[in-house]
Design an enzyme around this catalytic site. Structure first.
Site, PDB file in Angstrom:
ATOM      1  N   GLU A  38      -3.278   0.816  -9.055  1.00 44.69           N
ATOM      2  CA  GLU A  38      -2.144   1.722  -9.242  1.00 44.69           C
ATOM      3  C   GLU A  38      -0.930   0.895  -9.682  1.00 44.69           C
ATOM      4  O   GLU A  38      -0.561  -0.064  -9.008  1.00 44.69           O
ATOM      5  CB  GLU A  38      -1.813   2.457  -7.942  1.00 44.69           C
ATOM      6  CG  GLU A  38      -2.857   3.487  -7.552  1.00 44.69           C
ATOM      7  CD  GLU A  38      -2.560   4.176  -6.220  1.00 44.69           C
ATOM      8  OE1 GLU A  38      -2.826   5.375  -6.101  1.00 44.69           O
ATOM      9  OE2 GLU A  38      -2.076   3.512  -5.275  1.00 44.69           O
ATOM     10  N   SER A  88       0.828  -1.205   0.000  1.00 46.11           N
ATOM     11  CA  SER A  88       0.000   0.000   0.000  1.00 46.11           C
ATOM     12  C   SER A  88       0.858   1.248   0.000  1.00 46.11           C
ATOM     13  O   SER A  88       0.386   2.318  -0.347  1.00 46.11           O
ATOM     14  CB  SER A  88      -0.861   0.032   1.260  1.00 46.11           C
ATOM     15  OG  SER A  88      -1.698  -1.073   1.290  1.00 46.11           O
ATOM     16  N   HIS A 106      -0.969  -2.198  -7.259  1.00 46.45           N
ATOM     17  CA  HIS A 106      -1.722  -1.941  -6.030  1.00 46.45           C
ATOM     18  C   HIS A 106      -3.221  -2.014  -6.284  1.00 46.45           C
ATOM     19  O   HIS A 106      -3.822  -1.099  -6.846  1.00 46.45           O
ATOM     20  CB  HIS A 106      -1.320  -0.557  -5.483  1.00 46.45           C
ATOM     21  CG  HIS A 106      -1.944  -0.224  -4.180  1.00 46.45           C
ATOM     22  ND1 HIS A 106      -2.267   1.045  -3.790  1.00 46.45           N
ATOM     23  CD2 HIS A 106      -2.323  -1.034  -3.144  1.00 46.45           C
ATOM     24  CE1 HIS A 106      -2.820   1.022  -2.596  1.00 46.45           C
ATOM     25  NE2 HIS A 106      -2.859  -0.232  -2.181  1.00 46.45           N
ATOM     26  N   ASN A 115      -3.463   6.482  -1.331  1.00 47.05           N
ATOM     27  CA  ASN A 115      -3.211   6.453   0.111  1.00 47.05           C
ATOM     28  C   ASN A 115      -2.519   7.713   0.620  1.00 47.05           C
ATOM     29  O   ASN A 115      -2.657   8.073   1.795  1.00 47.05           O
ATOM     30  CB  ASN A 115      -2.428   5.193   0.490  1.00 47.05           C
ATOM     31  CG  ASN A 115      -3.312   3.965   0.389  1.00 47.05           C
ATOM     32  OD1 ASN A 115      -4.531   4.076   0.366  1.00 47.05           O
ATOM     33  ND2 ASN A 115      -2.718   2.786   0.318  1.00 47.05           N
TER      34      ASN A 115
HETATM   35  N1  LIG Z   1      -6.356  -4.339   3.449  1.00 42.82           N
HETATM   36  C1  LIG Z   1      -6.436  -3.454   2.470  1.00 42.82           C
HETATM   37  O1  LIG Z   1      -7.420  -2.698   2.360  1.00 42.82           O
HETATM   38  C2  LIG Z   1      -5.332  -3.371   1.449  1.00 42.82           C
HETATM   39  C3  LIG Z   1      -5.593  -2.716   0.225  1.00 42.82           C
HETATM   40  C4  LIG Z   1      -4.588  -2.688  -0.758  1.00 42.82           C
HETATM   41  C5  LIG Z   1      -3.348  -3.268  -0.501  1.00 42.82           C
HETATM   42  N2  LIG Z   1      -3.126  -3.882   0.712  1.00 42.82           N
HETATM   43  C6  LIG Z   1      -1.803  -4.486   0.928  1.00 42.82           C
HETATM   44  O2  LIG Z   1      -1.925  -5.879   0.681  1.00 42.82           O
HETATM   45  C7  LIG Z   1      -0.963  -6.593   1.482  1.00 42.82           C
HETATM   46  C8  LIG Z   1      -1.689  -7.654   2.297  1.00 42.82           C
HETATM   47  O3  LIG Z   1      -2.657  -7.009   3.117  1.00 42.82           O
HETATM   48  P1  LIG Z   1      -3.981  -7.758   3.630  1.00 42.82           P
HETATM   49  O4  LIG Z   1      -4.965  -6.690   3.950  1.00 42.82           O
HETATM   50  O5  LIG Z   1      -4.348  -8.882   2.702  1.00 42.82           O
HETATM   51  O6  LIG Z   1      -3.430  -8.355   5.018  1.00 42.82           O
HETATM   52  P2  LIG Z   1      -3.936  -9.626   5.872  1.00 42.82           P
HETATM   53  O7  LIG Z   1      -3.533  -9.332   7.270  1.00 42.82           O
HETATM   54  O8  LIG Z   1      -5.354  -9.942   5.565  1.00 42.82           O
HETATM   55  O9  LIG Z   1      -3.043 -10.819   5.258  1.00 42.82           O
HETATM   56  C9  LIG Z   1      -1.637 -10.823   5.370  1.00 42.82           C
HETATM   57  C10 LIG Z   1      -1.129 -12.190   4.935  1.00 42.82           C
HETATM   58  O10 LIG Z   1       0.317 -12.191   5.092  1.00 42.82           O
HETATM   59  C11 LIG Z   1       0.686 -13.414   5.722  1.00 42.82           C
HETATM   60  N3  LIG Z   1       1.949 -13.181   6.422  1.00 42.82           N
HETATM   61  C12 LIG Z   1       2.126 -12.542   7.614  1.00 42.82           C
HETATM   62  N4  LIG Z   1       3.438 -12.493   7.923  1.00 42.82           N
HETATM   63  C13 LIG Z   1       4.090 -13.115   6.900  1.00 42.82           C
HETATM   64  C14 LIG Z   1       5.465 -13.401   6.643  1.00 42.82           C
HETATM   65  N5  LIG Z   1       6.427 -13.020   7.507  1.00 42.82           N
HETATM   66  N6  LIG Z   1       5.776 -14.073   5.502  1.00 42.82           N
HETATM   67  C15 LIG Z   1       4.803 -14.455   4.620  1.00 42.82           C
HETATM   68  N7  LIG Z   1       3.484 -14.215   4.836  1.00 42.82           N
HETATM   69  C16 LIG Z   1       3.141 -13.557   5.952  1.00 42.82           C
HETATM   70  C17 LIG Z   1      -0.465 -13.740   6.646  1.00 42.82           C
HETATM   71  O11 LIG Z   1      -0.460 -15.112   6.975  1.00 42.82           O
HETATM   72  C18 LIG Z   1      -1.670 -13.346   5.770  1.00 42.82           C
HETATM   73  O12 LIG Z   1      -2.015 -14.404   4.877  1.00 42.82           O
HETATM   74  C19 LIG Z   1      -0.244  -5.543   2.326  1.00 42.82           C
HETATM   75  O13 LIG Z   1       0.952  -5.160   1.673  1.00 42.82           O
HETATM   76  C20 LIG Z   1      -1.251  -4.385   2.332  1.00 42.82           C
HETATM   77  O14 LIG Z   1      -0.634  -3.132   2.540  1.00 42.82           O
HETATM   78  C21 LIG Z   1      -4.092  -3.960   1.675  1.00 42.82           C
END
Ligand SMILES: NC(=O)c1ccc[n+]([C@@H]2O[C@H](COP(=O)([O-])OP(=O)(O)OC[C@H]3O[C@@H](n4cnc5c(N)ncnc54)[C@H](O)[C@@H]3O)[C@@H](O)[C@H]2O)c1
Length: 285
Positions: A152, A119, A140, A190
């Site tokens: 993005e 993000s 993104h 963001n």
């Molecule tokens: N949540 C949102 O609205 C959103 C929107 C766009 C982008 N993102 C980005 O997407 C990415 C994931 O976010 P999310 O919301 O799916 O998070 P989430 O917490 O739902 O999932 C995170 C995942 O990462 C895994 N994980 C944790 N530590 C780890 C490690 N050390 N090695 C490998 N895997 C690991 C977890 O098991 C889980 O499956 C992040 O970079 C976040 O910034 C999130």
């Protein structure tokens, strides 16, 4: 090259959403989670989500089966070797992502593009973990990925034009509208959104207005579909805090400093919808 086979690393909110939209639009998807049980749970979640779409008449039974047949779930990173594009979507933590990029670089074929769904973290730091910095960029997606139309495409200093155009074409093939942006914290959305969300928590913390009135005000006053506190719960408070901290680390603008209440809620594991409690309580829904 056209992206046909996509690897997705991380089976959280975003990894599962990206897997769904990529498979629905005809791509072969390999979803990698650290544990086979969570990889399987993601496929079960996808089956449920597609089943609901069939019930509502938004998806045909044939397309449901086709989508599911294109998804493989695994705990083995090695299965990503033959992918045209790998999208990293693990926890918003630079150290964890760096480690993963290093591993992916060793495993994936030379032609594979490795992209991050971060993000706000510096894409260049991930690119430089690999021996292929010209083939690394940001892609993104927004939450929920199957629904939100924007992607993005983040261009670090090292990415070549071919990588950017392949990833742009992939986003379009997923039915999304891509925009291109430089590798600067927060990108476009963001950088504009999170100072606003952080300031909403500041208003709540200062007792200026109640949770419900803050959310109601932004819905009724700005025509936003959701109030800021409900949106923070949807994004996840841990992910939101990581985004705000990355913005602060980049710009050192005091307005970007995370509000203490947000930090305390994350410490208390009140992460929003995904933990059942955030600014709102989801445990009974
Ligand atoms: N949540 C949102 O609205 C959103 C929107 C766009 C982008 N993102 C980005 O997407 C990415 C994931 O976010 P999310 O919301 O799916 O998070 P989430 O917490 O739902 O999932 C995170 C995942 O990462 C895994 N994980 C944790 N530590 C780890 C490690 N050390 N090695 C490998 N895997 C690991 C977890 O098991 C889980 O499956 C992040 O970079 C976040 O910034 C999130």
């Amino acid at each position: 090259m056209t992206v046909k086979r996509v690897g997705i690393v991380g089976s959280g909110i975003m990894g599962s959403g990206i897997a769904e939209i990529a498979a629905k639009t005809g791509h072969e998807v390999v979803l990698r989670s650290r544990h086979q049980e969570t990889a399987d749970a993601m496929v079960a979640g996808l089956e449920k989500s597609l089943g609901k779409q069939v019930e509502k008449g938004r998806l045909s039974e044939e397309d449901r089966q086709g989508t599911l047949s294109r998804v493989t779930a695994t705990s083995d990173l090695g299965e990503l070797a033959a992918c045209d594009l790998v999208i990293e979507s693990i926890v918003e933590d630079l150290t964890a992502k760096r480690h993963l990029f290093n591993e992916l670089d060793r495993i994936c074929g030379d032609a594979t593009i490795i992209a991050t769904n971060t993000s706000t973290l510096p894409v260049i730091d991930l690119a430089m973990e690999t021996g292929r910095p010209s083939k690394v960029c940001g892609v993104h997606f927004f939450n929920p990925a199957p629904v939100m139309s924007l992607v993005e495409i983040v261009r670090p200093l090292t990415a070549d034009d071919e990588t950017i155009s392949e990833v742009r074409a992939f986003a379009e093939a997923c039915g999304k509208t891509p925009v291109e942006v430089k590798d600067q914290a927060g990108f476009i959305v963001n950088a504009l959104l999170f100072p606003y969300l952080n300031n909403a928590v500041r208003l709540l913390e200062g007792g200026v207005a109640s949770r419900d009135d803050i959310d109601e005000a932004m819905k009724g006053g700005c025509n936003f579909p959701m109030g800021p506190l409900a949106l923070l719960d949807l994004v996840g408070l841990d992910t939101s805090l990581a985004i705000i901290e990355a913005l602060y680390a980049e710009f050192r603008d005091p307005n970007y400093a995370p509000v203490p209440l947000l930090k305390r809620m994350v410490a208390a594991e009140q992460l929003g919808r995904k933990s059942g409690k955030g600014f709102y309580d989801y445990s009974k829904k």
